[in-house]
Design a protein around this motif. Structure first.
Motif, PDB file in Angstrom:
ATOM      1  N   TYR A 103       0.713  -1.022  -0.015  1.00  0.00           N
ATOM      2  CA  TYR A 103      -0.064   0.140   0.006  1.00  0.00           C
ATOM      3  C   TYR A 103       0.843   1.239   0.103  1.00  0.00           C
ATOM      4  N   THR A 104       0.403   2.345  -0.608  1.00  0.00           N
ATOM      5  CA  THR A 104       1.010   3.356  -0.488  1.00  0.00           C
ATOM      6  C   THR A 104       0.072   4.532   0.196  1.00  0.00           C
ATOM      7  N   TYR A 105       0.724   5.212   1.305  1.00  0.00           N
ATOM      8  CA  TYR A 105       0.034   6.624   1.941  1.00  0.00           C
ATOM      9  C   TYR A 105       0.412   7.830   1.038  1.00  0.00           C
ATOM     10  N   ARG A 106      -0.566   8.094   0.431  1.00  0.00           N
ATOM     11  CA  ARG A 106      -0.197   9.333  -0.432  1.00  0.00           C
ATOM     12  C   ARG A 106      -0.524  10.768   0.341  1.00  0.00           C
ATOM     13  N   VAL A 107       0.599  11.337   0.767  1.00  0.00           N
ATOM     14  CA  VAL A 107       0.619  12.363   1.549  1.00  0.00           C
ATOM     15  C   VAL A 107       0.970  13.823   0.775  1.00  0.00           C
ATOM     16  N   GLY A 108       0.072  14.885   1.031  1.00  0.00           N
ATOM     17  CA  GLY A 108       0.458  15.885   0.266  1.00  0.00           C
ATOM     18  C   GLY A 108      -0.025  17.140   1.216  1.00  0.00           C
ATOM     19  N   LEU A 109      -0.045  18.530   0.554  1.00  0.00           N
ATOM     20  CA  LEU A 109      -0.321  19.619   1.407  1.00  0.00           C
ATOM     21  C   LEU A 109      -1.405  20.279   0.558  1.00  0.00           C
ATOM     22  N   SER A 110      -2.419  20.781   1.475  1.00  0.00           N
ATOM     23  CA  SER A 110      -3.469  21.220   0.807  1.00  0.00           C
ATOM     24  C   SER A 110      -3.251  22.690   0.359  1.00  0.00           C
ATOM     25  N   SER A 111      -2.184  23.464   0.277  1.00  0.00           N
ATOM     26  CA  SER A 111      -1.969  24.561  -0.021  1.00  0.00           C
ATOM     27  C   SER A 111      -0.508  24.775  -0.321  1.00  0.00           C
ATOM     28  N   ALA A 112      -0.097  25.542  -1.426  1.00  0.00           N
ATOM     29  CA  ALA A 112       1.533  25.849  -1.916  1.00  0.00           C
ATOM     30  C   ALA A 112       1.793  26.963  -0.399  1.00  0.00           C
ATOM     31  N   ASN A 113       0.911  27.607   0.041  1.00  0.00           N
ATOM     32  CA  ASN A 113       1.321  28.655   1.095  1.00  0.00           C
ATOM     33  C   ASN A 113       1.415  27.597   2.400  1.00  0.00           C
ATOM     34  N   LEU A 114       2.860  27.458   2.743  1.00  0.00           N
ATOM     35  CA  LEU A 114       3.063  26.575   3.885  1.00  0.00           C
ATOM     36  C   LEU A 114       2.269  27.223   5.190  1.00  0.00           C
ATOM     37  N   ALA A 115       2.321  28.367   5.331  1.00  0.00           N
ATOM     38  CA  ALA A 115       1.748  28.891   6.520  1.00  0.00           C
ATOM     39  C   ALA A 115       0.053  28.649   6.627  1.00  0.00           C
ATOM     40  N   ASP A 116      -0.680  28.160   5.483  1.00  0.00           N
ATOM     41  CA  ASP A 116      -2.070  27.723   5.620  1.00  0.00           C
ATOM     42  C   ASP A 116      -2.179  26.409   5.346  1.00  0.00           C
ATOM     43  N   ALA A 117      -1.023  25.800   4.959  1.00  0.00           N
ATOM     44  CA  ALA A 117      -1.276  24.081   4.516  1.00  0.00           C
ATOM     45  C   ALA A 117      -1.767  23.242   5.712  1.00  0.00           C
ATOM     46  N   GLU A 118      -2.416  22.144   5.295  1.00  0.00           N
ATOM     47  CA  GLU A 118      -2.546  21.207   6.150  1.00  0.00           C
ATOM     48  C   GLU A 118      -2.214  19.789   5.469  1.00  0.00           C
ATOM     49  N   LEU A 119      -1.984  18.719   5.996  1.00  0.00           N
ATOM     50  CA  LEU A 119      -1.583  17.721   5.094  1.00  0.00           C
ATOM     51  C   LEU A 119      -2.905  16.966   4.590  1.00  0.00           C
ATOM     52  N   THR A 120      -2.882  16.408   3.553  1.00  0.00           N
ATOM     53  CA  THR A 120      -3.819  15.666   2.936  1.00  0.00           C
ATOM     54  C   THR A 120      -3.251  14.055   2.892  1.00  0.00           C
ATOM     55  N   PHE A 121      -4.225  13.303   2.777  1.00  0.00           N
ATOM     56  CA  PHE A 121      -4.066  11.995   2.881  1.00  0.00           C
ATOM     57  C   PHE A 121      -4.846  10.879   2.172  1.00  0.00           C
ATOM     58  N   ASP A 122      -4.261   9.963   1.406  1.00  0.00           N
ATOM     59  CA  ASP A 122      -4.977   9.079   0.492  1.00  0.00           C
ATOM     60  C   ASP A 122      -4.238   7.718   0.534  1.00  0.00           C
ATOM     61  N   LEU A 123      -5.105   6.644   0.571  1.00  0.00           N
ATOM     62  CA  LEU A 123      -4.600   5.194   0.490  1.00  0.00           C
ATOM     63  C   LEU A 123      -4.659   4.704  -1.013  1.00  0.00           C
ATOM     64  N   VAL A 124      -3.628   4.098  -1.419  1.00  0.00           N
ATOM     65  CA  VAL A 124      -3.537   3.683  -2.658  1.00  0.00           C
ATOM     66  C   VAL A 124      -3.023   2.023  -2.712  1.00  0.00           C
ATOM     67  N   GLU A 125      -3.671   1.134  -3.190  1.00  0.00           N
ATOM     68  CA  GLU A 125      -3.421  -0.089  -3.109  1.00  0.00           C
ATOM     69  C   GLU A 125      -2.630  -0.457  -4.367  1.00  0.00           C
ATOM     70  N   ASP A 126      -1.349  -0.967  -3.917  1.00  0.00           N
ATOM     71  CA  ASP A 126      -0.602  -1.165  -5.121  1.00  0.00           C
ATOM     72  C   ASP A 126      -0.636  -2.727  -5.587  1.00  0.00           C
TER      73      ASP A 126
END
Length: 127
Positions: A103-126
């Motif tokens: 599995y892959t935990y796909r982790v990202g940021l909700s905004s390019a502005n790091l001061a306002d960003a929060e983590l995003t999360f999706d599961l991918v079955e490989d």
């Protein structure tokens, strides 16, 4: 007689290597950085275990780490752009553990502005 000995050795070899049905034996998770910023000190907790993935460069992924069991989401801690981020689920009530596989935990940021960003999360079955 030699043929029986060869078959016995082959059987013992595959049994010792835990290759019985061709599928993975355990839950293996990696982290994919789905952002344009490199992640430092990535740590994931899912199920009863915490695993450290270290640095995961922008738009790349870590190596797999094995978990005894894990869920479709987990707690994630990391540092990006000099800022600490975390994503912590409330609980796992009603969740079913993932079956053996990759599995892959796909982790990202909700905004390019790091001061306002929060983590995003999706599961991918490989595959």
């Amino acid at each position: 007689m030699k043929l029986a000995g060869i078959f016995a050795l082959v059987f013992l070899f595959f049994t010792a290597c835990h290759i019985q049905d061709g599928g993975p034996r355990g839950v293996f998770i990696r982290v994919h950085n789905n952002s344009d910023v490199s992640f430092e000190s990535v740590t994931v907790q899912s199920g009863n275990q915490e695993r450290t993935f270290g640095e995961v460069l922008s738009r790349s992924q870590s190596e797999y780490r094995q978990f005894d069991y894990a869920f479709r989401y987990g707690s994630v801690w990391l540092r990006a752009g000099g800022r600490d981020f975390s994503l912590i689920p409330d609980d796992y009530v009603g969740e079913t553990p993932l079956r053996d596989g990759y599995y892959t935990y796909r982790v990202g940021l909700s905004s390019a502005n790091l001061a306002d960003a929060e983590l995003t999360f999706d599961l991918v079955e490989d595959d």
